[in-house]
Scaffold this motif. Structure first.
Motif, short mmCIF file in Angstrom:
data_model
loop_
_atom_site.label_atom_id
_atom_site.label_comp_id
_atom_site.label_asym_id
_atom_site.label_seq_id
_atom_site.Cartn_x
_atom_site.Cartn_y
_atom_site.Cartn_z
N GLN A 102 0.83 -1.20 0.00
CA GLN A 102 0.00 0.00 0.00
C GLN A 102 0.86 1.26 0.00
O GLN A 102 0.61 2.21 -0.74
CB GLN A 102 -0.92 0.00 1.22
N VAL A 155 2.36 1.90 -3.37
CA VAL A 155 1.41 2.43 -4.35
C VAL A 155 1.12 3.90 -4.08
O VAL A 155 0.99 4.70 -5.02
CB VAL A 155 0.10 1.60 -4.34
N VAL A 156 1.06 4.29 -2.80
CA VAL A 156 0.84 5.71 -2.47
C VAL A 156 1.99 6.55 -2.99
O VAL A 156 1.78 7.63 -3.59
CB VAL A 156 0.64 5.89 -0.95
N ALA A 192 3.93 5.80 -5.53
CA ALA A 192 3.81 5.85 -6.99
C ALA A 192 2.72 6.82 -7.41
O ALA A 192 2.84 7.50 -8.44
CB ALA A 192 3.53 4.46 -7.54
#
Lengths: 85, 232
Positions: free
Chosen positions: B130, B133-134, B136
């Protein structure tokens, strides 16, 4: 009881958005509707007491995938490949 | 016409397959024995408050290593198929004023929040995937806003491969220090105080490495898309 009602409403919205994304003619609206489906799913996971899964769904499903689809759509349009809009 | 009939038949068939699961479904009120062992073991053996992280990083650590490998392969495939064209200058329209200002303001916060998520993976919900992804997403925001944003491939390659190697190395360290049964066992670090940031053995380190790896992999996907697209 309130939670059950919220889950049902969220599920109905998610299903409606999913059906809409397959049926609508505009690719842009389809991408946004699939993002709405993911967002509703993520809120449902949160109500079902699984914050880890909810976080993954919200960041990947609703956030990154939607934006990458939109980004790709923009590139397709600027290179003149997309005609369905 | 025949296509619509086949679609309806497929939907009905799928419903027929899944219907028994729905009929027999009831919400379980007690944990099954395996889950009980996980919940007990994560607090007692690993000194870890978040049982999900205990499962992801330790009990099913090999699966996580496999997931990271699959993600790496996917990234490598995208990088291969979206090869850099000879004309490097991609034609890209600048973002609006709102997007540019917002990206400048929010991207550092996205970075800090992503690092917070993966470094606190053992205490709060979320973790390496998670958080990565944040991070990115923050990078994506600045890619969308700025026309002349260039990725440093050196930094991306180094952060990705070094964190991958370090992750495998942390797993092998368990094998070396704790015995042959203990691949990816984090208990060779001190357990620390319960609920402290530096606790639960090597789990925060491993999860941070996963976060850096996922973040840099997704950023290199974005770099490949940015360099491929836009030129018609």
């Amino acid at each position: 009881m309130l939670e059950t009602i919220a889950l049902i409403v969220l599920g109905v919205v998610a299903l409606a958005a999913a059906v809409f994304s397959t049926l609508c003619r505009s690719t842009l609206n389809a991408v946004i509707a699939s993002g709405v489906t993911s967002l509703m799913a993520s809120i449902m996971f949160l109500l079902a007491a699984s914050p880890d899964v909810a976080m993954t769904e919200a960041t990947i499903g609703a956030g990154l995938t939607t934006v990458i689809f939109l980004y790709a759509l923009k590139h397709i349009r600027s290179s003149g490949g997309g005609k369905d809009d | 016409m025949i296509k619509n009939i086949l679609t309806v038949v497929a939907i009905i068939g799928l419903g027929w397959i899944l219907y028994p699961l729905l009929v027999d479904f009831e919400t379980s009120t007690v944990l099954n024995p395996l889950a009980q062992e996980y919940v007990k073991g994560s607090a007692a053996d690993l000194n870890l408050p978040n049982a999900v992280t205990a499962v992801v990083v330790t009990y099913r650590g090999l699966d996580t290593l496999g997931e990271v490998t699959v993600l790496f392969l996917a990234t490598a495939g995208i990088g291969y198929f979206l090869k850099r064209r000879s004309n490097k200058k991609a034609k890209q329209t600048a973002g609006s004023e709102i997007l540019q200002t917002g990206a400048k303001l929010l991207t550092p916060l996205f970075m800090v929040f992503g690092i917070y998520i993966f470094s606190h993976g053992h205490l709060s919900p979320g973790g390496g995937f998670q958080g990565g992804v944040v991070i990115a997403s923050g990078i994506l925001m600045i890619v969308l806003a700025e026309v002349n944003f260039h990725f440093s491939h050196l930094i991306l390659q180094f952060s990705e491969s070094l964190s991958g190697i370090a992750y495998v190395g942390m797993g092998l360290a368990g094998l070396v220090l704790l015995g042959l049964n203990n691949f990816l066992d984090p208990r060779y670090f001190l357990p620390g105080n319960y609920l402290a940031l530096f606790s639960a053995g090597a789990i925060p380190v491993i999860y941070s490495l996963i976060g850096i790896k996922v973040g840099s992999e997704l950023a290199s996907v974005l770099a490949a898309i940015q360099q491929d697209g836009g030129e018609a």
